[in-house]
Design an enzyme around this catalytic site. Structure first.
Site, PDB file in Angstrom:
ATOM      1  N   TYR A   1      64.858  63.025  95.126  1.00 36.20           N
ATOM      2  CA  TYR A   1      64.437  63.592  93.848  1.00 36.20           C
ATOM      3  C   TYR A   1      63.865  62.531  92.906  1.00 36.20           C
ATOM      4  O   TYR A   1      62.762  62.702  92.371  1.00 36.20           O
ATOM      5  CB  TYR A   1      65.603  64.336  93.194  1.00 36.20           C
TER       6      TYR A   1
ATOM      7  N   GLU B   1      55.308  61.957  91.078  1.00 36.63           N
ATOM      8  CA  GLU B   1      54.660  63.013  90.297  1.00 36.63           C
ATOM      9  C   GLU B   1      54.162  62.475  88.960  1.00 36.63           C
ATOM     10  O   GLU B   1      53.006  62.700  88.571  1.00 36.63           O
ATOM     11  CB  GLU B   1      55.649  64.166  90.052  1.00 36.63           C
TER      12      GLU B   1
END
Length: 222
Positions: free
Chosen positions: A147, A154
């Site tokens: 994550y 991102e």
């Protein structure tokens, strides 16, 4: 009286989970193969179609939550899926200049491993009513690394795309127009980028709490 729709729901979820599992397995295979043979610059072009299909299919998970087919809170599902949809369609697909960046490969690898473990876990759970202990651990532990890695990539790719977004003025709506409204995609992307600051830690804490609860219940059953 029993729920007559249950067998159909179970059949649907089994099909959905395993179909999506194989979709992400294909994405991971193509990413690794291309990375080793051609380099990171060619990864996106090689994996674009299966990536767009596999990630866009996740919109169904939002619908599952909206209609009450699953217990997962929509407040946890929507932000994660929404950010990914924005990244693949609003950044990588829309701005080719970002596709050859070195962050694309680790992003897709982290996404793929996380989704493969998740859909395999739920696939076994729906099909057989149980899950191997290794999958349980992988499903609720691998994200502790995947994550943060995915979030870092991102954020990096959105930041990298900002100059191209600003220069192209793509998706911008200027006044005057018949709708009497304006929209600036560049500033909207900056807002989305800023939402990662409070959103990512909140989501990570939620996932850690979920991990503690699930693993604790699993130990009690042993």
């Amino acid at each position: 009286m029993g729920d007559f729709s249950y067998p159909y729901k179970r059949l649907y979820y089994t099909f959905y989970n395993w179909t999506t599992f194989f979709g992400w397995a294909r994405v991971l295979y193509i990413v690794l193969k291309t990375l080793m043979e051609l380099g990171h610059e060619h990864v996106y072009s090689a994996v674009e179609k299966p990536l767009l299909v596999s990630q866009t299919a996740a919109v169904l998970e939002v619908l599952h939550g909206l209609v009450g087919m699953v217990r997962s809170p929509i407040t946890a599902t929507f932000p994660q899926i929404g950010s990914r949809i924005f990244l693949i369609w609003g950044i990588l697909w829309s701005f080719p200049e970002s596709r050859s960046h070195v962050l694309v490969s680790p992003l897709l690898i982290s996404w793929s491993i996380a989704e493969i473990s998740r859909f395999a876990f739920f696939g076994f759970k729906e099909a057989a009513g149980l899950t191997p202990s290794c999958l349980l651990w992988l499903r609720y532990s691998a994200f502790t690394i995947l994550y943060p890695a995915g979030i870092f990539c991102e954020i990096g790719l959105i930041y990298v795309a900002l100059p191209f977004i600003k220069e192209s003025e793509k998706y911008c709506i200027r006044m005057p127009n018949k709708w009497n409204l304006s929209f600036n995609y560049f500033y909207s992307s900056i807002v989305i980028l800023g939402m990662y600051i409070p959103g990512s830690p909140h989501m990570y804490r939620y996932m850690l709490a979920r991990r503690r609860k699930v693993l604790s219940n699993s130990r009690k059953k042993e």
